[in-house]
Design a protein around this motif. Structure first.
Motif, PDB file in Angstrom:
ATOM      1  N   LEU A 178      -1.770   2.785  -9.016  1.00  0.00           N
ATOM      2  CA  LEU A 178      -1.871   1.244  -8.511  1.00  0.00           C
ATOM      3  C   LEU A 178      -0.699   1.196  -7.391  1.00  0.00           C
ATOM      4  N   HIS A 179      -1.144   0.398  -6.400  1.00  0.00           N
ATOM      5  CA  HIS A 179      -0.504   0.286  -4.654  1.00  0.00           C
ATOM      6  C   HIS A 179      -0.178  -0.862  -4.587  1.00  0.00           C
ATOM      7  N   ASP A 180       1.357  -0.167  -3.635  1.00  0.00           N
ATOM      8  CA  ASP A 180       1.313  -1.791  -3.493  1.00  0.00           C
ATOM      9  C   ASP A 180       0.227  -1.957  -1.923  1.00  0.00           C
ATOM     10  N   PRO A 181      -0.062  -3.093  -1.593  1.00  0.00           N
ATOM     11  CA  PRO A 181      -1.006  -3.014  -0.741  1.00  0.00           C
ATOM     12  C   PRO A 181      -0.638  -3.484   0.504  1.00  0.00           C
ATOM     13  N   ARG A 212      -8.619  -1.922  -9.496  1.00  0.00           N
ATOM     14  CA  ARG A 212      -8.961  -2.651  -8.454  1.00  0.00           C
ATOM     15  C   ARG A 212      -8.322  -4.362  -8.579  1.00  0.00           C
ATOM     16  N   GLU A 215      -4.479  -4.293  -7.339  1.00  0.00           N
ATOM     17  CA  GLU A 215      -4.179  -4.515  -6.204  1.00  0.00           C
ATOM     18  C   GLU A 215      -5.194  -5.767  -5.704  1.00  0.00           C
ATOM     19  N   ARG A 219      -2.492  -8.378  -3.436  1.00  0.00           N
ATOM     20  CA  ARG A 219      -3.176  -8.400  -2.200  1.00  0.00           C
ATOM     21  C   ARG A 219      -3.280 -10.264  -2.168  1.00  0.00           C
TER      22      ARG A 219
END
Length: 411
Positions: A178-181, A212, A215, A219
């Motif tokens: 999991l990424h920070d957008p 997804r 994330e 966003r």
């Protein structure tokens, strides 16, 4: 998460028990240093190589530290994953309970922050030491979906004897990072784990899809915050003479005056009120705003009198996290660059006299004809780093000392 191929651990139509036995033979041969009866998947082979270099014992693993209760609660409070818990639980928890799995959420350092799902499977995980607060990185417990996803930065499913440590061969796991957008920073991993007998080829796709959605929620929240900041920024900038802009804490631009439109201004990892040097704009003055910064450029009524930068450091020692630091006489600027830009910077550091577009194309792609792509990438890079990269030929500015730490660059 970008679009990517998802490789399930269990091929469609293959009998799980037969496949597990085949994997066990490959695992035993790899541990013994013998010829492999068949090749493991590349993501598994690469992971086994890493953990063997670390000296992980396939029978006992390594010492895996566990956070105490206070440390665990502090990490939960500070984690950017906490707001995602309702979505992740709503998307995965009912399936986890029905399919004899547990849902596990891990931070970027590999510590298990939350664990929910089937009670019998949680008890089984307790016996394995797979508990809240434990470090589940590869370097602690060998090849596993969570730790390997943290390294590979992609969704990973690991089945049975694909795990390096034998005690985990009774498990199947599917994990997605999991990424920070806002800045691409890795926040952690969401995972479904259960007994090996419950393996299913679609589990990885489900975990990836829910990741997804998580994330996407981040966003949407970011865009809402940016629009709120924009409402305050527009009237504020109308009163500022000269070039200026308003950004959120991550450098996303809410509004600008006297500057070409742009989405984001690369800010250093640590920003505070006062003078600030930015490679793309030179010296600025930063003023705090609720939810962001007002940044006035040097032509806005002040004179910094500061000298240009003298030293550049490219740090490649953390896989997937290349960092560029530019040092001046009175300040420094640190920014995480993309893997492609890290490749460009590394190539230019190795060729201080400079490279033509075709030479860079050969270095980066093994093909001297991709000059259009190279020029576009250098243009994007120069919007971030400004005058430290010059052209004709492409090179670091002559007055700079350039230092590279590490040499591993992911493409």
């Amino acid at each position: 998460m970008g679009q990517q191929h998802l490789e399930a651990a269990l091929p469609v139509g293959v009998d799980p028990r037969r496949h597990a036995r085949a994997l066990a033979r490959v695992h035993e041969a790899a541990i013994a240093g013998e010829a492999l009866p068949s090749a493991p998947r590349s993501v598994i082979s690469e992971s086994w190589s890493r953990v063997q270099q670390l000296g992980i014992d396939p029978d006992r693993g390594a010492s895996s530290p566990i956070l105490d209760a206070a440390e665990l609660e502090e990490r939960r409070r500070e984690s950017a994953l906490a707001p995602l818990l309702p979505l992740l639980r709503g998307g995965l928890l009912s399936l986890a309970e029905q399919a004899a799995h547990i849902m596990v959420i891990v931070d970027a350092a590999g510590h298990v922050l939350w664990r929910d799902g089937s009670v019998p499977v949680r008890r089984r995980a307790d016996r394995l030491g797979f508990v809240e607060g434990v470090d589940w990185q590869e370097e602690a417990v060998g090849t596993n979906a969570i730790g390997t996803a943290l390294v590979a930065r992609q969704p990973v499913q690991v089945y049975s004897a694909e795990h390096y440590v034998r005690a985990q061969h009774d498990w199947t796991c599917a994990a997605a990072p999991l990424h920070d957008p806002r800045d691409g920073r890795l926040l952690g991993v969401v995972d479904l784990s259960g007994p090996a007998s419950t393996v299913h080829a679609t589990t990885l796709a489900l975990v990836d899809a829910v990741g997804r959605l998580a994330e996407s929620q981040l966003r949407t929240a970011h865009l809402t915050d940016l629009e709120r900041l924009r409402g305050m920024a527009v009237p504020l900038l109308a009163k500022v003479s000269g070039r200026a802009l308003v950004t959120d804490p991550h450098g996303w631009i809410a509004a600008a005056a006297g500057l070409a439109p742009a989405d984001r201004l690369p800010l250093p990892t640590s920003v505070g009120p006062g003078p600030l040097w930015l490679p793309a704009h030179g010296y600025c003055v930063v003023e705090p705003l609720p939810g962001g910064w007002l940044i006035r450029l040097a032509d806005s009524g002040f004179d910094s009198g500061a000298a240009p930068p003298t030293r550049v450091s490219l740090d490649l020692r953390v896989p997937g996290e290349p960092m560029l630091t530019v040092y001046g006489a009175a300040s420094e600027w640190t920014h995480r660059v993309s893997p492609r830009h890290a490749q460009l910077l590394y190539a230019l550091a190795a060729h201080r006299n400079g490279c033509s577009a075709s030479q860079l194309s050969s270095v980066l792609f093994g093909d001297a004809t991709r000059t259009v792509t190279v020029r576009a990438e250098v243009s994007r890079l120069r919007r971030v780093v400004g005058g430290i990269i010059v052209g004709r030929p492409y090179r670091f500015a002559d007055n700079l000392e350039v230092v590279v730490h590490g040499s591993s660059i992911a493409g």
